[in-house]
Scaffold this active site. Sequence first.
Site, PDB file in Angstrom:
ATOM      1  N   MET A   1       0.886  -1.335  -0.029  1.00  0.00           N
ATOM      2  CA  MET A   1      -0.083  -0.059  -0.017  1.00  0.00           C
ATOM      3  C   MET A   1       0.916   1.445   0.011  1.00  0.00           C
ATOM      4  O   MET A   1       0.262   2.316   0.465  1.00  0.00           O
ATOM      5  CB  MET A   1      -1.044   0.044   1.078  1.00  0.00           C
ATOM      6  CG  MET A   1      -1.909  -1.221   1.157  1.00  0.00           C
ATOM      7  SD  MET A   1      -3.384  -0.827   2.129  1.00  0.00           S
ATOM      8  CE  MET A   1      -2.842  -0.431   3.771  1.00  0.00           C
TER       9      MET A   1
ATOM     10  N   HIS B   1       8.964   1.162   3.670  1.00  0.00           N
ATOM     11  CA  HIS B   1      10.200   1.084   4.630  1.00  0.00           C
ATOM     12  C   HIS B   1      10.916  -0.075   4.171  1.00  0.00           C
ATOM     13  O   HIS B   1      10.782  -0.837   3.349  1.00  0.00           O
ATOM     14  CB  HIS B   1       9.532   1.291   5.972  1.00  0.00           C
ATOM     15  CG  HIS B   1       8.553   0.281   6.207  1.00  0.00           C
ATOM     16  ND1 HIS B   1       8.805  -1.191   6.409  1.00  0.00           N
ATOM     17  CD2 HIS B   1       7.166   0.238   6.355  1.00  0.00           C
ATOM     18  CE1 HIS B   1       7.647  -1.815   6.729  1.00  0.00           C
ATOM     19  NE2 HIS B   1       6.735  -0.841   6.717  1.00  0.00           N
TER      20      HIS B   1
ATOM     21  N   HIS C   1       9.359  -3.476   3.570  1.00  0.00           N
ATOM     22  CA  HIS C   1       8.800  -3.644   2.172  1.00  0.00           C
ATOM     23  C   HIS C   1       9.949  -3.937   1.252  1.00  0.00           C
ATOM     24  O   HIS C   1      10.069  -4.756   0.290  1.00  0.00           O
ATOM     25  CB  HIS C   1       7.986  -2.499   1.472  1.00  0.00           C
ATOM     26  CG  HIS C   1       7.011  -2.032   2.339  1.00  0.00           C
ATOM     27  ND1 HIS C   1       6.758  -1.048   3.184  1.00  0.00           N
ATOM     28  CD2 HIS C   1       5.583  -2.383   2.291  1.00  0.00           C
ATOM     29  CE1 HIS C   1       5.493  -0.829   3.657  1.00  0.00           C
ATOM     30  NE2 HIS C   1       4.971  -1.860   2.967  1.00  0.00           N
TER      31      HIS C   1
ATOM     32  N   ASP D   1       9.049   9.073  -3.229  1.00  0.00           N
ATOM     33  CA  ASP D   1       9.667   8.374  -2.384  1.00  0.00           C
ATOM     34  C   ASP D   1       9.973   6.820  -2.413  1.00  0.00           C
ATOM     35  O   ASP D   1      10.851   6.155  -2.419  1.00  0.00           O
ATOM     36  CB  ASP D   1       9.773   8.920  -0.626  1.00  0.00           C
ATOM     37  CG  ASP D   1      10.627   8.356   0.034  1.00  0.00           C
ATOM     38  OD1 ASP D   1      11.785   8.861  -0.126  1.00  0.00           O
ATOM     39  OD2 ASP D   1      10.430   7.544   1.056  1.00  0.00           O
ATOM     40  N   ASP D   2       8.807   6.367  -2.905  1.00  0.00           N
ATOM     41  CA  ASP D   2       8.509   4.872  -2.751  1.00  0.00           C
ATOM     42  C   ASP D   2       9.268   4.395  -4.217  1.00  0.00           C
ATOM     43  O   ASP D   2       9.928   3.531  -4.254  1.00  0.00           O
ATOM     44  CB  ASP D   2       7.069   4.395  -2.889  1.00  0.00           C
ATOM     45  CG  ASP D   2       6.336   4.748  -1.626  1.00  0.00           C
ATOM     46  OD1 ASP D   2       6.897   4.778  -0.641  1.00  0.00           O
ATOM     47  OD2 ASP D   2       4.984   4.593  -1.647  1.00  0.00           O
TER      48      ASP D   2
ATOM     49  N   GLN E   1      13.074   4.465  -3.705  1.00  0.00           N
ATOM     50  CA  GLN E   1      13.301   3.444  -2.714  1.00  0.00           C
ATOM     51  C   GLN E   1      13.319   1.809  -3.498  1.00  0.00           C
ATOM     52  O   GLN E   1      14.343   0.963  -3.596  1.00  0.00           O
ATOM     53  CB  GLN E   1      12.571   2.848  -1.520  1.00  0.00           C
ATOM     54  CG  GLN E   1      12.841   3.827  -0.530  1.00  0.00           C
ATOM     55  CD  GLN E   1      11.945   3.609   0.788  1.00  0.00           C
ATOM     56  OE1 GLN E   1      12.355   2.559   1.182  1.00  0.00           O
ATOM     57  NE2 GLN E   1      11.293   4.546   1.075  1.00  0.00           N
TER      58      GLN E   1
ATOM     59  N   LYS F   1       5.244 -10.481   9.322  1.00  0.00           N
ATOM     60  CA  LYS F   1       4.676  -9.255  10.136  1.00  0.00           C
ATOM     61  C   LYS F   1       3.151  -9.299  10.255  1.00  0.00           C
ATOM     62  O   LYS F   1       2.580  -9.442  11.320  1.00  0.00           O
ATOM     63  CB  LYS F   1       5.162  -7.958   9.930  1.00  0.00           C
ATOM     64  CG  LYS F   1       4.359  -7.054  10.926  1.00  0.00           C
ATOM     65  CD  LYS F   1       4.858  -5.560  10.982  1.00  0.00           C
ATOM     66  CE  LYS F   1       3.915  -4.752  11.644  1.00  0.00           C
ATOM     67  NZ  LYS F   1       2.602  -4.461  10.953  1.00  0.00           N
TER      68      LYS F   1
ATOM     69  N   SER G   1       6.762  -0.515  10.358  1.00  0.00           N
ATOM     70  CA  SER G   1       5.181  -0.714   9.967  1.00  0.00           C
ATOM     71  C   SER G   1       4.992   0.881   9.342  1.00  0.00           C
ATOM     72  O   SER G   1       5.493   1.857   9.826  1.00  0.00           O
ATOM     73  CB  SER G   1       4.376  -0.836  11.004  1.00  0.00           C
ATOM     74  OG  SER G   1       3.163  -0.390  10.587  1.00  0.00           O
ATOM     75  N   SER G   2       4.263   1.031   8.399  1.00  0.00           N
ATOM     76  CA  SER G   2       3.937   2.423   7.820  1.00  0.00           C
ATOM     77  C   SER G   2       3.239   3.298   8.982  1.00  0.00           C
ATOM     78  O   SER G   2       3.422   4.349   8.982  1.00  0.00           O
ATOM     79  CB  SER G   2       3.155   2.510   6.577  1.00  0.00           C
ATOM     80  OG  SER G   2       3.726   1.464   5.686  1.00  0.00           O
ATOM     81  N   ARG G   3       2.460   2.434   9.743  1.00  0.00           N
ATOM     82  CA  ARG G   3       1.856   2.952  10.772  1.00  0.00           C
ATOM     83  C   ARG G   3       2.631   3.562  12.039  1.00  0.00           C
ATOM     84  O   ARG G   3       2.288   4.438  12.876  1.00  0.00           O
ATOM     85  CB  ARG G   3       0.744   2.216  11.425  1.00  0.00           C
ATOM     86  CG  ARG G   3      -0.406   1.955  10.470  1.00  0.00           C
ATOM     87  CD  ARG G   3      -1.753   1.202  11.039  1.00  0.00           C
ATOM     88  NE  ARG G   3      -2.779   1.648  10.045  1.00  0.00           N
ATOM     89  CZ  ARG G   3      -3.039   0.435   9.033  1.00  0.00           C
ATOM     90  NH1 ARG G   3      -2.757  -0.748   9.008  1.00  0.00           N
ATOM     91  NH2 ARG G   3      -4.195   0.784   8.264  1.00  0.00           N
TER      92      ARG G   3
HETATM   93  O1  PAF Z   1      -0.160  -5.605   3.494  1.00  0.00           O
HETATM   94  C1  PAF Z   1      -0.496  -4.687   2.882  1.00  0.00           C
HETATM   95  O2  PAF Z   1       0.156  -3.669   2.605  1.00  0.00           O
HETATM   96  C2  PAF Z   1      -1.869  -4.986   2.088  1.00  0.00           C
HETATM   97  O3  PAF Z   1      -2.668  -5.582   3.099  1.00  0.00           O
HETATM   98  C3  PAF Z   1      -1.855  -5.996   0.734  1.00  0.00           C
HETATM   99  C4  PAF Z   1      -1.459  -7.171   0.998  1.00  0.00           C
HETATM  100  C5  PAF Z   1      -1.001  -4.956  -0.212  1.00  0.00           C
HETATM  101  C6  PAF Z   1      -3.245  -5.846   0.197  1.00  0.00           C
HETATM  102  O4  PAF Z   1      -3.888  -4.494   0.007  1.00  0.00           O
END
Ligand code: PAF
Length: 282
Positions: free
Chosen positions: A30, A34, A37, A77-78, A81, A151, A187-189
Amino acid sequence: MRTVNSLRELRTILRGYRREGKTIGLVPTMGNLHEGHISLVRKAGEAADVVVTSIFVNPMQFGASEDLDSYPRTLEDDQRQLEAAGNTLVFAPGVEEIYPQGLVQQTKVVVPEVSDGHCGASRPGHFEGVATVVTMLLNMVQPDIAVFGEKDFQQLAVIRKLVRDLMIPVEVIGAPTVRETDGLAKSSRNGYLNESERAIAPAVYRALQDSADKLGNGRSDFGAIEREATEALSAAGLRPDYFNIVNSDTLKPATAEDTELTILVAAFLGTTRLIDNLSVSR
Ligand code: PAF
């Protein structure tokens, strides 16, 4: 590295790769990438000739009161990377490209049992949204392999089951969680946390490690271990959502006979919901 927004362009480019005999790896994301990913992209690059990373903030997997609108969108930025990580192609569609008829009219994928409980209980409809978009992405890209982070342990279990049940010809690869030096899972969050919350956040991983030690030492009083961890999280200043010790395959409550256990946790820090997990063999 190219970025395409439409399914038509995506398919045209992928047809070319396939004609050249290249294998294709998919990393669904999404965005707001980071190191976690990027480790998925690198893993995909080890297993396939061409890596496609999708960036799509999927509205179907967000609840009405969740952070869809504020979810960070950082495409440039994505892209930077991804290019540095050796990614081949970015698929960054808009919502209309994925759901041209809107969400209500969209055919959905429901994965029973493994979607229930844990995050599925706290976020009704979440895994339906994940399962639907992942199925669509697998159909759009038709990759040989697809990489997902461990994760999101329950998400990975949901995806493994849907691929098996719907007989989708792809190998699903799980990649280990990448952590900050203090143990906090990337995590993005994490970007939502203020300074004092960020200082508290590593308590989540500490609670997991502490419980894993207890399980490793042979304790099977799972309810008591869960309660102790929940209390530790509350004492640290978090608001536990759940802390569940489960069978790693079924995600059902652990029994004393199980040898592969996973501890699943979700906890709020302010309005930010953090999730993590740790597996134990015994
Ligand atoms: O893990 C994520 O970022 C999302 O849940 C995914 C797998 C890309 C589906 O939208």
